[in-house]
Write a protein that holds these residues in place. Structure first.
Motif, PDB file in Angstrom:
ATOM      1  N   ALA A   1       9.976  42.564  40.424  1.00  0.00           N
ATOM      2  CA  ALA A   1       9.080  42.234  41.259  1.00  0.00           C
ATOM      3  C   ALA A   1       8.334  43.545  42.082  1.00  0.00           C
ATOM      4  O   ALA A   1       8.527  44.432  42.459  1.00  0.00           O
ATOM      5  N   LEU A   2       6.994  43.371  41.972  1.00  0.00           N
ATOM      6  CA  LEU A   2       6.044  44.214  42.459  1.00  0.00           C
ATOM      7  C   LEU A   2       4.695  43.610  43.133  1.00  0.00           C
ATOM      8  O   LEU A   2       4.463  42.793  42.569  1.00  0.00           O
TER       9      LEU A   2
ATOM     10  N   LEU B   1       7.690  39.185  44.661  1.00  0.00           N
ATOM     11  CA  LEU B   1       7.204  39.791  45.873  1.00  0.00           C
ATOM     12  C   LEU B   1       5.571  39.186  46.084  1.00  0.00           C
ATOM     13  O   LEU B   1       4.973  39.205  45.104  1.00  0.00           O
ATOM     14  N   LEU B   2       5.183  38.858  47.509  1.00  0.00           N
ATOM     15  CA  LEU B   2       3.817  38.542  47.649  1.00  0.00           C
ATOM     16  C   LEU B   2       3.335  38.842  48.986  1.00  0.00           C
ATOM     17  O   LEU B   2       4.139  38.537  49.871  1.00  0.00           O
TER      18      LEU B   2
ATOM     19  N   SER C   1      18.477  26.973  42.751  1.00  0.00           N
ATOM     20  CA  SER C   1      18.741  27.933  41.929  1.00  0.00           C
ATOM     21  C   SER C   1      17.930  29.152  41.903  1.00  0.00           C
ATOM     22  O   SER C   1      16.928  29.027  42.971  1.00  0.00           O
ATOM     23  N   ARG C   2      18.141  30.325  41.528  1.00  0.00           N
ATOM     24  CA  ARG C   2      17.303  31.324  41.941  1.00  0.00           C
ATOM     25  C   ARG C   2      15.852  31.247  41.530  1.00  0.00           C
ATOM     26  O   ARG C   2      15.351  30.649  40.883  1.00  0.00           O
ATOM     27  N   VAL C   3      14.848  31.820  42.604  1.00  0.00           N
ATOM     28  CA  VAL C   3      13.481  31.465  42.572  1.00  0.00           C
ATOM     29  C   VAL C   3      12.780  32.472  41.681  1.00  0.00           C
ATOM     30  O   VAL C   3      12.653  33.583  42.174  1.00  0.00           O
ATOM     31  N   LEU C   4      12.612  32.083  40.609  1.00  0.00           N
ATOM     32  CA  LEU C   4      12.052  33.200  39.555  1.00  0.00           C
ATOM     33  C   LEU C   4      10.678  33.670  39.588  1.00  0.00           C
ATOM     34  O   LEU C   4      10.754  34.858  39.461  1.00  0.00           O
ATOM     35  N   PHE C   5       9.951  32.957  40.199  1.00  0.00           N
ATOM     36  CA  PHE C   5       8.270  33.452  40.382  1.00  0.00           C
ATOM     37  C   PHE C   5       7.682  32.742  41.368  1.00  0.00           C
ATOM     38  O   PHE C   5       7.888  31.710  41.836  1.00  0.00           O
ATOM     39  N   MET C   6       6.767  33.541  41.752  1.00  0.00           N
ATOM     40  CA  MET C   6       5.749  33.003  43.043  1.00  0.00           C
ATOM     41  C   MET C   6       4.312  33.499  42.691  1.00  0.00           C
ATOM     42  O   MET C   6       4.202  34.252  41.936  1.00  0.00           O
TER      43      MET C   6
END
Length: 416
Positions: free
Chosen positions: A277-278, A322-323, A361-366
């Motif tokens: 996450a960047l 991250l956003l 379940s886990r939130v992979l992408f935004m």
């Protein structure tokens, strides 16, 4: 009566019981089978399913058995299908093993369009009418798709593959323009655009800058990571590149500084696990946020000029994405176990403003829409969700009366 007499009487009673029922077997508790242990009576475990039989029952059996009884029963069945299933009689069909969303990648083009890669296929979704079209399907020998990223012009998209190739597509004409190959020795898990430069991060730990305008596209190669490059982000100015790897290292590369050795400007080793996450801050050019995995659980803030860690916040769970808000001093993070939530933070105090739940379940992408208001999240629960997290630019100062909206996201609840 002493203890000896009690034990002898008990043993004699047991012997009589055995003589009375000589064929009775001793009851030994059985260990439940794998599908009984990991499923319940309503949601069956996939390992207990026969997918070939399911496909036959849903599709092929209709070709053999087309009679359902009397004409009245047939009319009733059709009427019930229209009401309940909205005339969609085929609910589910397994063509083969369904693709897992662990390999899904998504980016938002605008508030009406979105590109999603799942398995070997890249799809385009039009939010104005809800229609989905297929952009391309990769052969089994070259797939699956491991990354996608929109170009800054919003008309072209880069598609990274498992065989180390990168395809460039014109979305408006749905044509493939070229293929970039020859730089990596494994899959392409990360992509990042900087004007006409497409940066690729490989499973081999190599970072390559490709000039898509020229025939010999490789213009620079960096070998700072020892393992897969799972995160890449160019700064808003286009002068600095952040790369995160499975070797738990975060590198800051500065292209404005001439460096013959191709060494990074900063090597940051504070994270305990892989750095995927960047996010570069939109209102402070030298501020970078990074997130670590399950054993780290921290969001760290960096001054990329000095390499100093400004702050570190333990979120309590894996940080997947991250956003930054384009309109407010806020940061949105997506997480995994245990709550699989999206968390909205106020910067720099890092006070929680809201927690958005819905994924199981886990939130992979935004990905964020260009106006900065709508966020799309993709989870390992095989769902894609849209959130109106950040306030609209025109509403931040004046706060006018709300007007009726009939856009593609008009039915999404706002948290403001």
């Amino acid at each position: 009566m002493d203890a000896g007499s009690l034990s002898s009487s008990a043993s004699s009673a047991s012997m009589k019981q055995e003589r009375r029922h000589p064929l009775r077997e001793q009851m030994v508790p059985r260990r439940p089978s794998s599908w009984q242990q990991y499923s319940d009576r309503f949601i069956r475990d996939r390992r207990a399913m026969d997918l070939d039989v399911a496909r036959y029952m849903l599709m092929d059996s209709k070709k053999e058995n087309t009679t359902f009884g009397s004409p009245s029963k047939e009319a009733y069945r059709k009427h019930l299908a229209v009401i309940v299933f909205q005339n969609r009689t085929r609910i589910l069909a397994f063509k083969s093993k369904p693709p897992t969303l662990e390999r899904a990648y998504e980016e938002v083009l605008s508030d009406k369009h979105q590109a999603i890669a799942l398995g070997n296929t890249v799809y385009l979704w039009d939010g104005s009418n809800g229609c989905t079209s297929e952009l391309t399907t990769i052969d089994e020998d070259n797939g699956p798709v491991t990354s996608i990223n929109w170009a800054p012009d919003g008309k072209h998209i880069a598609v990274g593959l498992n065989n180390s190739d990168v395809h460039l597509w014109d979305v408006t004409s749905t044509t493939q323009l070229r293929t970039l190959r020859g730089g990596h020795c494994g899959r392409i898990p990360s992509l990042a655009w900087n004007s006409h430069i497409l940066t690729t991060g490989g499973h081999d730990g190599v970072i390559i800058n490709n000039d898509v305008r020229v025939r010999s596209h490789i213009v620079e190669t960096d070998r700072g990571h020892q393992q897969e490059v799972c995160g890449l982000k160019w700064s808003n100015s286009g002068k600095q590149l952040a790369s995160g790897g499975n070797d738990n290292i975060l590198h800051i590369w500065d292209r404005s500084i001439s460096n013959s050795s191709n060494s990074p400007l900063h090597r940051l080793e504070d994270h305990l696990v892989a750095v995927k996450a960047l996010a570069w801050c939109p209102f402070q050019s030298n501020l970078l946020a990074s997130g670590g995995g399950g054993a780290d659980r921290c969001i760290k803030f960096w001054n990329t000029h000095t390499g100093a860690c400004i702050n570190s916040v333990d979120t309590g769970s894996q940080v997947c994405s991250l956003l930054w808000s384009k309109n407010e001093r806020e940061l949105l993070s997506s997480h995994g176990f245990t709550q699989n939530q999206l968390t909205l933070w106020k910067y720099p105090s890092m006070v929680k403003l809201a927690e958005l739940n819905g994924h199981t379940s886990r939130v992979l992408f935004m990905a964020q829409s260009p106006d900065g208001c709508t966020v799309a999240s993709a989870g390992a629960d095989e769902t894609l969700r849209f959130w109106q997290v950040f306030g609209a630019p025109e509403l931040l100062n004046s706060k006018p009366e709300a007007k009726a909206s009939f856009g593609p996201f008009s039915n999404i609840n706002q948290i403001r």
